[in-house]
Write a protein that holds these residues in place. Structure first.
Motif, short mmCIF file in Angstrom:
data_model
loop_
_atom_site.label_atom_id
_atom_site.label_comp_id
_atom_site.label_asym_id
_atom_site.label_seq_id
_atom_site.Cartn_x
_atom_site.Cartn_y
_atom_site.Cartn_z
N HIS A 107 -0.90 -13.69 8.48
CA HIS A 107 -1.28 -12.83 9.60
C HIS A 107 -0.91 -11.36 9.37
N THR A 108 -0.23 -11.07 8.26
CA THR A 108 0.18 -9.70 7.96
C THR A 108 -1.02 -8.85 7.52
N LYS A 109 -1.21 -7.72 8.17
CA LYS A 109 -2.23 -6.77 7.73
C LYS A 109 -1.61 -5.86 6.67
N ILE A 110 -2.33 -5.64 5.59
CA ILE A 110 -1.79 -4.84 4.50
C ILE A 110 -2.80 -3.81 4.04
N LYS A 111 -2.36 -2.57 3.96
CA LYS A 111 -3.12 -1.50 3.35
C LYS A 111 -2.31 -1.00 2.17
N PHE A 112 -2.96 -0.56 1.11
CA PHE A 112 -2.19 -0.01 -0.01
C PHE A 112 -2.81 1.26 -0.55
N ILE A 113 -1.92 2.10 -1.07
CA ILE A 113 -2.31 3.41 -1.57
C ILE A 113 -1.73 3.58 -2.98
N GLU A 114 -2.57 3.97 -3.90
CA GLU A 114 -2.14 4.17 -5.29
C GLU A 114 -1.69 5.62 -5.47
N ILE A 115 -0.41 5.81 -5.79
CA ILE A 115 0.13 7.15 -6.04
C ILE A 115 1.08 7.09 -7.23
N ASP A 116 0.87 7.96 -8.21
CA ASP A 116 1.82 8.14 -9.30
C ASP A 116 2.69 9.34 -8.93
N PHE A 117 3.92 9.09 -8.50
CA PHE A 117 4.78 10.16 -8.00
C PHE A 117 5.24 11.12 -9.08
N SER A 118 5.02 10.78 -10.34
CA SER A 118 5.37 11.71 -11.41
C SER A 118 4.24 12.68 -11.72
N GLY A 119 3.09 12.49 -11.08
CA GLY A 119 1.94 13.36 -11.29
C GLY A 119 1.64 14.20 -10.06
N ASP A 120 0.39 14.58 -9.91
CA ASP A 120 -0.04 15.35 -8.74
C ASP A 120 -0.21 14.38 -7.57
#
Length: 324
Positions: A107-120
């Motif tokens: 029942h968990t809703k999940i959204k995800f975001i791809e971010i490389d924190f060592s880049g822009d």
């Protein structure tokens, strides 16, 4: 004879006063330690955790969510009925973790975001703002962080390595916090948990991992100041200070292959850490870590410095000797 008797009486009187004073001081010190230990026992083993959905909101955001402490936090939050925004640099790993969590908590809703924190990270930050705009975001776990690939003196560290550490540990945490604060201010509630390190707080120095320790000291000070700034908005900012946890990152730099009495698994740490959210401004959630912290404070700084330096040099030499 009378004169001598008076002097003797006065001496006994002052001795008695001194003994009374010492006894009172001893009683106060003993009482202080008793209260401290009693409070620690209650907070660690008996205090109820917050009802996150009621207190803060139904969504949680976790950075560095595909491995170690971040992944364990995501599981624990889903177990408590929160929906998740997961952030990591690998879309494939995000999909895998999301699938694993939904397998246990459908029942968990999940959204995800791809971010490389060592880049822009500008595009990623805009994406965060877009995603959370219509969500009841209540909890943010700023977990993403990196360190040296091995123990090194500062002059040996390549510029890209230490610049990436600064970018991920400082800029990543700061900018994600800046991105989520407006929506929390608008809703007048929220909890932001920044993962610090015992390398910056528990011991006075962390030689051969200098930049990592310095960035985590920044996280600690950032959290403390934000706690004061935003508590009247109903937003609780906390810095959690773990010592060694059996994660992949720790395994690489400290040759720790498994958990032990003083080294919890990420799951063990996260279970303890969840119970601390919303309480103290700074905490060491895992019980054996807090014991280590207590005794570390009793040791003079020069001895701790020498001990930490010897450990760092040994690890550096072990790495060098292992190179074929």
């Amino acid at each position: 004879m009378l004169h001598l008797s008076c002097n003797s009486s006065n001496g006994n009187y002052y001795l008695h006063l001194a003994l009374v004073f010492i006894s009172c001081v001893g009683l106060i010190v003993a009482l202080k330690h008793f209260i401290t230990i009693s409070k620690w026992i209650f907070n660690t083993f008996f205090r109820s955790e917050k009802d996150f959905i009621t207190s803060y909101g139904s969504w949680a955001l976790v950075t560095g969510a595909t491995d170690g402490i971040g992944k364990a936090f995501a599981y624990q939050l889903a177990q408590r009925g929160l929906n998740l925004v997961l952030i990591s640099r690998s879309c494939q790993k995000l999909e895998t973790v999301a699938g694993e969590i939904k397998g246990k908590h459908p029942h968990t809703k999940i959204k995800f975001i791809e971010i490389d924190f060592s880049g822009d990270i500008s595009v990623g930050l805009r994406r965060i703002v877009e995603v959370i705009q219509d969500l009841d975001l209540g909890i943010v776990i700023n977990n993403v962080g990196i360190t040296y690939p091995k123990a090194m003196f500062f002059h040996e560290v390549e510029e890209k390595v230490w610049m990436d550490i600064v970018k991920v540990n400082i800029e990543g945490t700061t900018r994600v916090t800046k991105a989520v604060l407006p929506i929390m201010i608008q809703r007048k509630r929220g909890a932001i948990v920044n993962i610090g390190s015992g390398a910056a707080v528990v011991v006075p120095s962390h030689p051969l991992y200098t930049i990592y320790a310095a960035t985590k000291a920044y996280v600690d000070q950032l959290s403390r100041s934000l706690y004061v700034e935003y508590r009247h908005y109903g937003i609780h900012v906390q810095c959690q200070v773990p010592l060694y946890v059996a994660t992949n990152m720790v395994s690489k730099v400290a040759s720790i292959k498994r958990d032990s009495f003083f080294i919890p698994t990420p799951e063990g740490y996260a279970r303890a850490a969840i119970g601390e959210i919303g309480y103290e401004q700074r905490c060491t959630p895992y019980w054996s870590h807090s014991i280590q912290w207590y005794f570390a404070r009793l040791i003079p700084d020069p001895l701790l410095d020498a001990w930490r330096l010897s450990i760092g040099i040994r690890r550096r030499n072990e790495r060098i000797s292992s190179i074929p």
